[in-house]
Write a protein that holds these residues in place. Structure first.
Motif, short mmCIF file in Angstrom:
data_model
loop_
_atom_site.label_atom_id
_atom_site.label_comp_id
_atom_site.label_asym_id
_atom_site.label_seq_id
_atom_site.Cartn_x
_atom_site.Cartn_y
_atom_site.Cartn_z
N LEU A 52 92.13 -42.64 77.48
CA LEU A 52 91.94 -41.32 76.87
C LEU A 52 92.22 -40.22 77.89
CD1 LEU A 52 90.92 -39.57 74.47
CD2 LEU A 52 88.62 -39.81 75.44
N ALA A 53 91.71 -40.41 79.12
CA ALA A 53 91.93 -39.40 80.16
C ALA A 53 93.42 -39.24 80.46
CB ALA A 53 91.18 -39.80 81.43
N GLY A 54 94.14 -40.36 80.56
CA GLY A 54 95.58 -40.28 80.81
C GLY A 54 96.32 -39.57 79.70
N ALA A 55 95.97 -39.88 78.45
CA ALA A 55 96.63 -39.24 77.31
C ALA A 55 96.35 -37.73 77.28
CB ALA A 55 96.17 -39.89 76.01
N MET A 56 95.12 -37.34 77.62
CA MET A 56 94.76 -35.93 77.57
C MET A 56 95.39 -35.14 78.72
SD MET A 56 93.21 -35.38 74.81
CE MET A 56 94.22 -36.68 74.07
N VAL A 57 95.62 -35.80 79.87
CA VAL A 57 96.34 -35.12 80.96
C VAL A 57 97.77 -34.82 80.51
CG1 VAL A 57 97.32 -35.44 83.26
CG2 VAL A 57 94.93 -36.04 82.84
N SER A 103 91.40 -30.42 76.56
CA SER A 103 90.41 -30.36 77.64
C SER A 103 89.06 -30.90 77.21
CB SER A 103 90.27 -28.93 78.14
OG SER A 103 89.82 -28.06 77.12
N GLU A 104 88.72 -30.76 75.91
CA GLU A 104 87.44 -31.27 75.43
C GLU A 104 87.42 -32.79 75.43
OE1 GLU A 104 84.66 -29.66 74.67
OE2 GLU A 104 85.58 -27.75 75.23
N PHE A 105 88.52 -33.42 75.02
CA PHE A 105 88.58 -34.88 75.00
C PHE A 105 88.78 -35.44 76.41
CE2 PHE A 105 89.39 -33.95 70.57
CZ PHE A 105 88.72 -34.98 69.92
N LEU A 106 89.29 -34.61 77.31
CA LEU A 106 89.45 -35.06 78.69
C LEU A 106 88.10 -35.21 79.39
CD1 LEU A 106 91.24 -35.72 81.15
CD2 LEU A 106 91.37 -33.26 81.59
#
Length: 411
Positions: free
Chosen positions: A119-124, A153-156
């Motif tokens: 999820l972090a990678g996708a949001m970046v 930014s919220e999902f990150l």
């Protein structure tokens, strides 16, 4: 024409008394699902879950109280919004968020970690796209339109905390891995992408989460002092080179439009006294610019009183304390860091919002977590809470050896 019926798959199970019972595959599947839910219910932190659901319930009531003020303020001659327009939309987002929270909370710890990192990678990647194709609102590009408005930014936020916790936990396997420089580089990348929107408030929140995790992972005193000095330099640089930060800080100190909003929020909060004016009986909330989001704490103060505000603050403190108690006998560094990071994110954002409403902090445009009206932010917050519940799950019958942080620092 006759057809041969498909034979039912039978499974034999041994009874407690030694007998044998034959059941269908479907019955065994249903029993297996029930067993998994019972295990989830036994392992999950039910006190923490209760505190979270209490905030969500209070949030629904608060949005119902603030909805008429915002609906009237945003209505136009061509489109009139109903008094409970934002309340009904909020309920739909909360329903989706609760489903996301449940599915995240039933994940095994390893699956939760992998999912959060992905999820972090996708949001970046999404943050890279925001300045290029994002939707602009009030001079800032923070949203992507993908059939609905998504704020990356919220999902990150939950993914960021868990990804940093995973990297910092590498020190247990090999103290020579440069985990601090790696996380500093990640924080720098996220900060640059957020400032490109621009979003100084979220940048500071992410930086605060990084600092908490680095501190808990065994950061030396010298590096702590360097980090604090770096934070001060970032704020000074933002003041001189970021017009929005300059505007907000100057207006907060010397008065101006931003100060007027914060001053109005404070007056609204105090207008209800200890017990409040009653639901939908507040008057000052009608002048607030974002009654259902940024300044919903003031609406709660006006209509339900300072006692209700104290209850909300107490619940946030109880969440932080509960997670801390849960981690006191934890033996896994990743679990300690991930849970601490997610909690710091939630409670940190809450207290920034509350301090703004109390006229003790410049306006940052941050919502009150789990209480303010929100779309993707509500889903992301509840998903983050679900990941927190998944990471802190434990078998109550297993004993644990406490993790020795001082030993990690000595390494």
């Amino acid at each position: 024409m006759s057809t041969t019926p498909t034979p039912t798959r039978l499974v034999t199970t041994t009874m407690p008394d030694g007998g044998v019972r034959v059941v269908g595959h479907g019955a065994r599947f249903r029993r297996s699902r029930r067993s998994e839910l019972l295990i989830w219910w036994r392992e999950i932190d039910r006190v923490l879950l209760t505190l979270i659901l209490s905030l969500v319930t209070i949030g629904c009531i608060a949005v119902a109280a603030a909805s008429p003020a915002s609906a009237h303020r945003l209505s136009t001659s061509s489109k009139s919004l109903g008094d409970l327009y934002f309340f009904w939309i909020h309920l739909r987002w909360v329903a989706v968020g609760l489903v996301a929270m449940f599915f995240a909370s039933v994940l095994p710890k390893e699956a939760a970690r992998r999912g959060a990192i992905l999820l972090a990678g996708a949001m970046v990647v999404a943050l890279v796209l925001v300045p290029l194709v994002g939707s602009e609102v009030k001079g800032a590009k923070r949203w992507l339109w993908i059939g609905f408005s998504l704020q990356p930014s919220e999902f990150l936020k939950p993914g960021f905390a868990i990804a940093l916790a995973w990297i910092l936990s590498w020190r247990v396997r090999d103290p020579n891995i440069p985990v601090i420089p790696i996380t500093v580089a990640i924080m720098g990348l996220v900060g640059v992408l957020l400032m490109a929107q621009p979003d100084f408030g979220s940048t500071m929140l992410f930086g605060g989460v990084w600092f908490v995790l680095a501190l808990l992972s065994g950061l030396s005193i010298n590096k702590i002092l360097y980090s604090m000095g770096g934070l001060v330099l970032v704020v000074i640089a933002a003041y001189f080179f970021y017009p929005n930060a300059t505007h907000r800080i100057d207006n907060f100190i010397s008065g101006g439009s931003e100060f007027d909003q914060v001053d109005l929020a404070m007056r609204t909060l105090m207008n209800g006294g200890w017990s409040g004016t009653g639901l939908w009986l507040g008057s000052r909330k009608n002048a607030l610019p974002e009654a259902h989001t940024d300044y919903i704490f003031s609406v709660v103060g006006e209509e339900f009183g300072l006692i209700a505000c104290a209850v909300i603050v107490t619940i946030y403190c109880a969440i932080a304390l509960r997670v801390l108690m849960r981690l006191l006998d934890e033996d896994d560094l990743f679990t300690i860091l991930a849970a601490a990071g997610l909690t710091a994110q939630l409670v940190g954002q809450a207290f920034i919002n509350i301090l703004v409403n109390l006229q003790l902090f410049p306006s940052k445009g941050m919502t009150l977590p789990l209480i303010s009206y929100g779309g993707s932010s509500t889903i992301a917050l509840l998903m983050g809470v679900g990941l927190l519940l998944a990471i802190t799950r434990r078998n109550p019958y297993l004993s644990r050896e406490k993790f020795d942080v001082t030993e990690l620092v000595r390494r």
